[in-house]
Write an enzyme that holds these catalytic residues in place. Sequence first.
Site, PDB file in Angstrom:
ATOM      1  N   ASN B  35      30.966 -21.896  85.458  1.00  0.00           N
ATOM      2  CA  ASN B  35      32.406 -22.050  85.222  1.00  0.00           C
ATOM      3  C   ASN B  35      32.978 -22.944  86.311  1.00  0.00           C
ATOM      4  OD1 ASN B  35      35.341 -21.329  85.827  1.00  0.00           O
ATOM      5  ND2 ASN B  35      35.063 -20.352  83.842  1.00  0.00           N
ATOM      6  N   SER B  58      34.171 -22.596  79.670  1.00  0.00           N
ATOM      7  CA  SER B  58      35.600 -22.775  79.902  1.00  0.00           C
ATOM      8  C   SER B  58      36.268 -21.471  79.488  1.00  0.00           C
ATOM      9  CB  SER B  58      36.116 -23.950  79.072  1.00  0.00           C
ATOM     10  OG  SER B  58      37.415 -24.280  79.483  1.00  0.00           O
ATOM     11  N   GLU B  59      37.046 -20.878  80.391  1.00  0.00           N
ATOM     12  CA  GLU B  59      37.463 -19.488  80.173  1.00  0.00           C
ATOM     13  C   GLU B  59      38.490 -19.312  79.061  1.00  0.00           C
ATOM     14  OE1 GLU B  59      37.897 -21.083  83.088  1.00  0.00           O
ATOM     15  OE2 GLU B  59      39.870 -20.694  83.950  1.00  0.00           O
ATOM     16  N   ASN B  60      38.995 -20.432  78.508  1.00  0.00           N
ATOM     17  CA  ASN B  60      39.846 -20.286  77.331  1.00  0.00           C
ATOM     18  C   ASN B  60      39.030 -20.074  76.060  1.00  0.00           C
ATOM     19  OD1 ASN B  60      39.089 -23.011  77.865  1.00  0.00           O
ATOM     20  ND2 ASN B  60      40.476 -23.692  76.272  1.00  0.00           N
ATOM     21  N   SER B 100      35.587 -13.955  76.553  1.00  0.00           N
ATOM     22  CA  SER B 100      35.366 -14.937  77.618  1.00  0.00           C
ATOM     23  C   SER B 100      35.342 -14.262  78.988  1.00  0.00           C
ATOM     24  CB  SER B 100      36.466 -16.004  77.571  1.00  0.00           C
ATOM     25  OG  SER B 100      36.219 -16.993  78.521  1.00  0.00           O
TER      26      SER B 100
END
Lengths: 232, 231
Positions: B35, B58-60, B100
Amino acid sequence: MNKVVSGADEAIRDVEDGMTLMFGGFGLCGLPENCIAALVKKGVKQLTCISNNAGVDDFGIGLMLKQRQVKKMISSYVGENAEFERQLLSGELEVELIPQGTLATRCMAAGYGMPAIFTPAGVGTEVAIGKEIRNFNGKDYLMEMAFDADFAIVKAWKGDTMGNLIYKSTARNFNPVMAMAGKITVAEVEELVEPGELDPDHIHTPGIYVHRIFQGVNYEKRIEQRTVRKKE
Amino acid sequence: MLRTSQRRFREEFMLDKNGIAKRIAKEIKDGYYVNLGIGIPTLVANYIPETMDVVLQSENGLLGMGPFPFEGEEDPDLINAGKQTITMLPGSATFDSAMSFGMIRARKVNLTILGAMEVSQNGDIANWKIPGKMVKGMGGAMDLVASAENIIVAMQHVNKAGESKLLPQCTLPLTGVHCVKKIVTELGVFDVLPGGGFKLLERAPGVSVNDIIKATAGELIVEGEILEISI
């Protein structure tokens, strides 16, 4: 099990002043644009809005902020919005900032019927103030409560008349977990189809969580940061 | 004194942002899920060797983040956590925000690289709030630092006022405690020791150990010969 309503106005017809609303979306991606426009038109006030971000000045929840409809924002990141900043600094707007994963998981907990969750996010920081801390296997966790929202307002790519939803790419983000978390869940979709047209194995949100659905119109889908590379 | 010396090697030596990113890329191993935070960490993606099998999270809600799209091919439904338009590589997977952060919390993501305003010698990090200034929020940073197995911080060694960002204790509100494992700045590479202290591992080209000592407010541990960073 027909959940179809005529449009955004009917979908949000009984939203009242002072209610708590959840909005799907990340940045400007995957926003329920039609419902936001309808809420601006309806003019309901004193709202508590749970949303990862607060939009920009002239798009997303920013449009509701401009009309002073929001009493409190619960978000993880609220940059890029001058009107938001002005209202916050003048004390007109209350803001509760919480970690993004905590925000998502508190939605999830509501949708899974769990009163609370334990997360390490925020341990040792100001986020932990006033919260119960439990130690599991030598590590501290904060107890965070499931959200309790009057309405969840989400945007999906496709949906059927029974409320089954499919999202596209990263426009999924908070939409599925919020869809599960509202007392009343409103879904606006780009394409509304008949039952049987969506593959049951590809459904992200089962229709049981969705109370009202309609096909939205005129999606702008604004891009916040247009980044490209040149063809070589 | 510090400001003068800082300015001197700022102009002549040190690593620029790409240099920091390039050095951090060497920490990435084959098979890693990584990340990358906003800012310098984003640049790290440019220096991951093509021979290496690395998946960017990608944390979205995306695993398999690719480069920016070609002009005209931007998709508003496809962005990264910095809200930039991106692409997906073959084998990508999309998911919701709860999953996520679930995979982050469950330590499935092997390495997190992020920026910071301050890091303390016991590994505390502050990177979200400056009292008296408009607070934009922590985003996913608190979740990432609380759960990641391995956290590398990419940052400038000193702030704009010339003050060290490697401190005995953080002065700004914390993002997380005892979590940073390694720091790469324009001056050098440092391990944060489990028992406390910044251990100097490598120095930037042209930067002396003495320069680093002067620019570091926290406890700096220097053992043996410190080699220059090779990137």
